[in-house]
Design a protein around this motif. Structure first.
Motif, PDB file in Angstrom:
ATOM      1  N   GLY A  68      10.144   1.424 -19.597  1.00 31.31           N
ATOM      2  CA  GLY A  68      10.069   2.192 -20.231  1.00 31.31           C
ATOM      3  C   GLY A  68      10.477   3.011 -21.460  1.00 31.31           C
ATOM      4  N   LYS A  69      10.300   1.555 -21.833  1.00 31.34           N
ATOM      5  CA  LYS A  69       9.968   2.597 -23.655  1.00 31.34           C
ATOM      6  C   LYS A  69       8.128   2.465 -23.202  1.00 31.34           C
ATOM      7  N   HIS A  70       7.562   2.870 -22.547  1.00 33.16           N
ATOM      8  CA  HIS A  70       5.959   3.673 -22.597  1.00 33.16           C
ATOM      9  C   HIS A  70       5.700   5.027 -21.979  1.00 33.16           C
ATOM     10  N   VAL A  71       6.637   4.673 -20.716  1.00 31.30           N
ATOM     11  CA  VAL A  71       6.596   5.761 -19.897  1.00 31.30           C
ATOM     12  C   VAL A  71       7.758   6.600 -19.907  1.00 31.30           C
ATOM     13  N   ALA A  72       7.811   8.003 -19.838  1.00 29.32           N
ATOM     14  CA  ALA A  72       9.025   8.965 -19.829  1.00 29.32           C
ATOM     15  C   ALA A  72       9.201   9.004 -18.735  1.00 29.32           C
ATOM     16  N   GLY A  73      10.686   9.384 -17.978  1.00 26.20           N
ATOM     17  CA  GLY A  73      10.675  10.053 -16.734  1.00 26.20           C
ATOM     18  C   GLY A  73       9.962   8.848 -15.229  1.00 26.20           C
ATOM     19  N   ASN A  74       9.349   9.401 -14.593  1.00 27.95           N
ATOM     20  CA  ASN A  74       8.492   8.982 -13.618  1.00 27.95           C
ATOM     21  C   ASN A  74       9.676   8.305 -12.506  1.00 27.95           C
ATOM     22  N   HIS A  75      10.950   8.879 -12.505  1.00 31.03           N
ATOM     23  CA  HIS A  75      11.974   7.412 -11.782  1.00 31.03           C
ATOM     24  C   HIS A  75      10.786   7.454 -10.794  1.00 31.03           C
ATOM     25  N   ILE A  76      10.642   7.750 -10.272  1.00 30.41           N
ATOM     26  CA  ILE A  76      10.171   7.352  -8.405  1.00 30.41           C
ATOM     27  C   ILE A  76       8.754   6.775  -8.210  1.00 30.41           C
ATOM     28  N   ALA A  77       8.363   6.403  -9.764  1.00 30.75           N
ATOM     29  CA  ALA A  77       7.309   5.248  -9.651  1.00 30.75           C
ATOM     30  C   ALA A  77       7.239   4.597  -9.539  1.00 30.75           C
ATOM     31  N   LYS A  78       8.796   4.188 -10.987  1.00 34.19           N
ATOM     32  CA  LYS A  78       9.463   3.534 -11.614  1.00 34.19           C
ATOM     33  C   LYS A  78      10.181   1.926 -10.241  1.00 34.19           C
ATOM     34  N   CYS A  79      10.341   3.004  -9.574  1.00 32.54           N
ATOM     35  CA  CYS A  79      11.271   2.505  -8.559  1.00 32.54           C
ATOM     36  C   CYS A  79      10.099   1.886  -7.842  1.00 32.54           C
ATOM     37  N   ALA A  80       9.119   2.226  -7.573  1.00 33.14           N
ATOM     38  CA  ALA A  80       7.929   1.736  -6.848  1.00 33.14           C
ATOM     39  C   ALA A  80       7.775  -0.139  -6.896  1.00 33.14           C
ATOM     40  N   VAL A  81       7.614   0.340  -8.584  1.00 35.96           N
ATOM     41  CA  VAL A  81       7.719  -1.026  -8.952  1.00 35.96           C
ATOM     42  C   VAL A  81       8.000  -2.119  -9.461  1.00 35.96           C
ATOM     43  N   GLU A  82       9.796  -1.308  -9.516  1.00 34.25           N
ATOM     44  CA  GLU A  82      10.848  -2.592  -9.539  1.00 34.25           C
ATOM     45  C   GLU A  82      11.471  -2.794  -8.257  1.00 34.25           C
ATOM     46  N   THR A  83      11.100  -2.219  -6.650  1.00 35.50           N
ATOM     47  CA  THR A  83      10.742  -2.417  -6.061  1.00 35.50           C
ATOM     48  C   THR A  83      10.853  -3.759  -5.641  1.00 35.50           C
ATOM     49  N   ALA A  84       9.122  -3.769  -5.913  1.00 36.70           N
ATOM     50  CA  ALA A  84       7.857  -4.479  -5.578  1.00 36.70           C
ATOM     51  C   ALA A  84       8.102  -5.975  -6.898  1.00 36.70           C
ATOM     52  N   LEU A  85       8.278  -5.643  -7.516  1.00 34.66           N
ATOM     53  CA  LEU A  85       8.737  -7.150  -8.807  1.00 34.66           C
ATOM     54  C   LEU A  85      10.185  -8.110  -8.398  1.00 34.66           C
ATOM     55  N   LEU A  86      11.234  -7.291  -7.773  1.00 35.51           N
ATOM     56  CA  LEU A  86      12.214  -7.577  -7.425  1.00 35.51           C
ATOM     57  C   LEU A  86      11.766  -8.632  -6.135  1.00 35.51           C
ATOM     58  N   ASP A  87      11.530  -7.498  -5.136  1.00 35.67           N
ATOM     59  CA  ASP A  87      10.825  -7.804  -3.605  1.00 35.67           C
ATOM     60  C   ASP A  87       9.995  -9.904  -3.598  1.00 35.67           C
ATOM     61  N   MET A  88       9.449  -9.426  -5.045  1.00 37.70           N
ATOM     62  CA  MET A  88       8.299 -10.294  -5.459  1.00 37.70           C
ATOM     63  C   MET A  88       9.225 -11.680  -5.850  1.00 37.70           C
ATOM     64  N   GLN A  89      10.463 -11.611  -6.489  1.00 37.91           N
ATOM     65  CA  GLN A  89      11.057 -11.909  -7.492  1.00 37.91           C
ATOM     66  C   GLN A  89      12.200 -12.912  -6.200  1.00 37.91           C
ATOM     67  N   GLY A  90      12.694 -12.226  -5.187  1.00 36.26           N
ATOM     68  CA  GLY A  90      13.353 -12.667  -4.356  1.00 36.26           C
ATOM     69  C   GLY A  90      12.745 -14.091  -3.503  1.00 36.26           C
ATOM     70  N   LYS A  91      11.700 -13.423  -2.799  1.00 38.30           N
ATOM     71  CA  LYS A  91      10.404 -14.797  -2.461  1.00 38.30           C
ATOM     72  C   LYS A  91      10.012 -15.703  -2.947  1.00 38.30           C
ATOM     73  N   ARG A  92      10.566 -15.727  -4.583  1.00 39.87           N
ATOM     74  CA  ARG A  92      10.663 -16.998  -5.315  1.00 39.87           C
ATOM     75  C   ARG A  92      11.717 -17.828  -5.282  1.00 39.87           C
ATOM     76  N   LEU A  93      12.313 -17.163  -5.096  1.00 40.36           N
ATOM     77  CA  LEU A  93      13.581 -17.791  -5.174  1.00 40.36           C
ATOM     78  C   LEU A  93      14.218 -18.356  -3.634  1.00 40.36           C
ATOM     79  N   GLY A  94      13.631 -17.361  -2.696  1.00 39.56           N
ATOM     80  CA  GLY A  94      13.679 -17.824  -1.513  1.00 39.56           C
ATOM     81  C   GLY A  94      15.446 -17.069  -0.752  1.00 39.56           C
ATOM     82  N   VAL A  95      15.334 -16.127  -1.954  1.00 39.71           N
ATOM     83  CA  VAL A  95      16.957 -15.201  -1.538  1.00 39.71           C
ATOM     84  C   VAL A  95      17.041 -13.950  -1.314  1.00 39.71           C
ATOM     85  N   PRO A  96      17.765 -12.882   0.165  1.00 38.14           N
ATOM     86  CA  PRO A  96      16.995 -11.764  -0.510  1.00 38.14           C
ATOM     87  C   PRO A  96      17.626 -11.091  -1.971  1.00 38.14           C
TER      88      PRO A  96
END
Length: 386
Positions: free
Chosen positions: A93-121
């Motif tokens: 967010g500090k380096h990329v202005a706007g582009n909300h949909i691109a950021k959403c795709a990345v955050e979704t992948a990061l949270l998917d990864m974290q959920g799998k890492r912890l074994g939770v939805p």
């Protein structure tokens, strides 16, 4: 420390089951930007960034979303601890202005990864966890043909798939649009909730007249009837009419959510993870609305199954979801790109329970629908020594 080892972003084009007519475009296919991240521990996260009608709906296009991820966001992921999702997204967010949909795709992948890492939805990683296992889903009637829309609605009721129907209007005159909607409401009666989405297609004067007529017709809400930046007019319309005005395109994250609430610009918020800039900002939008006494509705950018599952996890955490959701995106498409589709039954969508967002890519379907000719090289990067 879980570092980025590999990233792959690509566009898939999936045909729709019928033309989907909006005020600004007619869709015959949906183009989705899909993302696959793999960390140094071998954990994979997937995400989706989807808009509507190319550049006709908003400032981001599928091609632009992919470009933002490949060129500007990927370098910001390198060397970062991907298990610290909030910190990584703050850096982006500090380096990329706007582009909300691109950021959403990345955050979704990061949270998917974290959920799998912890074994939770993923829903257990947001706002104290999920409060519901399923919720109602609206179906959009967007053929523009009254008889066809009634037939389609009756079929959905018979199949016990949807009892909420939203009509896309705004291309015709106010009188013609209201006549179309009123005929459908008369046919369905009290068996279903009927709502309309104008997609900013009216002037304030047209909205004033249209909202009065739609209220008389028994319609339950009017979504974004006027231009998204005209919050003052939204407030005037909200104050004047009993039928509630729902903000959609006017909402692009917590700042807009707070501003509209402070100015009494809407009585319902259509929360979208893509427009908000990710799952965590979308949750913040919901909490602002809840604190202000504004009703909540789970919106969609007509995402496929990945984005829809991610949205479902957020909406499952809301304290109240009075107006249901609109997470029908996968049902509008002729095919799917996951191994196990989402479950729609008894007028509701079931929130996935597996770790992460709870869905996985079907590799054969991806190969069939990927836009890029090389399938595996274009838009893909293996990171060495990260």
């Amino acid at each position: 420390m879980a570092k980025l080892a590999h990233i792959d972003s690509f566009i898939v084009d999936l045909p729709t089951i019928r033309p989907h007519i909006l005020a600004m475009a007619t869709m015959h296919a949906q183009s989705m930007v899909l993302l696959r991240l793999t960390d140094s521990d071998g954990i994979e996260g997937i995400g989706e960034g989807t808009t509507i009608g190319g550049l006709s709906y908003g400032e981001e296009s599928p091609e632009g979303i992919k470009l933002a991820i490949d060129t500007y966001i990927t370098p910001l992921l390198q060397g970062q601890d991907l298990s610290r999702v909030g910190a990584v997204m703050a850096r982006i967010g500090k380096h990329v202005a706007g582009n909300h949909i691109a950021k959403c795709a990345v955050e979704t992948a990061l949270l998917d990864m974290q959920g799998k890492r912890l074994g939770v939805p993923v829903s257990e990683l947001i706002g104290g966890g999920r409060r519901r296992e399923a919720f109602p889903v609206a179906w959009t009637l967007a053929s523009g043909d009254t008889a066809r829309d009634i037939e389609e609605a009756e079929a959905m009721l018979e199949a016990r798939r949807h009892a909420i129907f939203k009509l896309k209007i705004g291309k015709r005159s106010v009188k013609a649009d209201v006549a179309h909607v009123a005929a459908i409401k008369r046919a369905l009666g009290d068996r279903a909730s009927v709502r309309v989405d104008v997609n900013q297609g009216w002037s304030e004067a047209q909205a004033d007249r249209g909202m009065a007529l739609l209220q008389d017709a028994g319609v339950d809400l009017v979504e974004q009837p006027i231009a998204k930046l005209n919050v003052a007019a939204m407030a005037r319309l909200s104050a004047k009419h009993v039928i509630p005005l729902m903000a959609d395109e006017a909402l692009h994250g917590p700042l807009e959510a707070f501003d509209i609430a402070a100015r009494a610009g809407a009585r319902i918020y259509a929360v979208k993870i893509a427009q908000s800039g990710g799952l965590l900002p979308a949750h913040a939008v919901g909490m602002i609305a809840d604190a202000a006494g504004i009703g909540l509705y789970g919106g969609t950018m007509l995402e496929g199954t990945v984005g829809t599952a991610a949205s479902a996890h957020v909406f499952a955490t809301f304290p109240d979801l009075e107006w249901g959701t609109e997470l029908f995106g996968p049902l509008l498409l002729t095919d799917d790109i996951v191994t196990r589709p989402l479950i729609y039954a008894d007028f509701q969508l079931q929130v996935p329970t597996a770790p992460g967002i709870g869905v996985a890519f079907d590799e054969d379907k991806l190969a069939a629908f990927r836009r890029d000719a090389t399938k595996t090289q274009h838009g893909s990067a293996a990171l060495q020594g990260a």
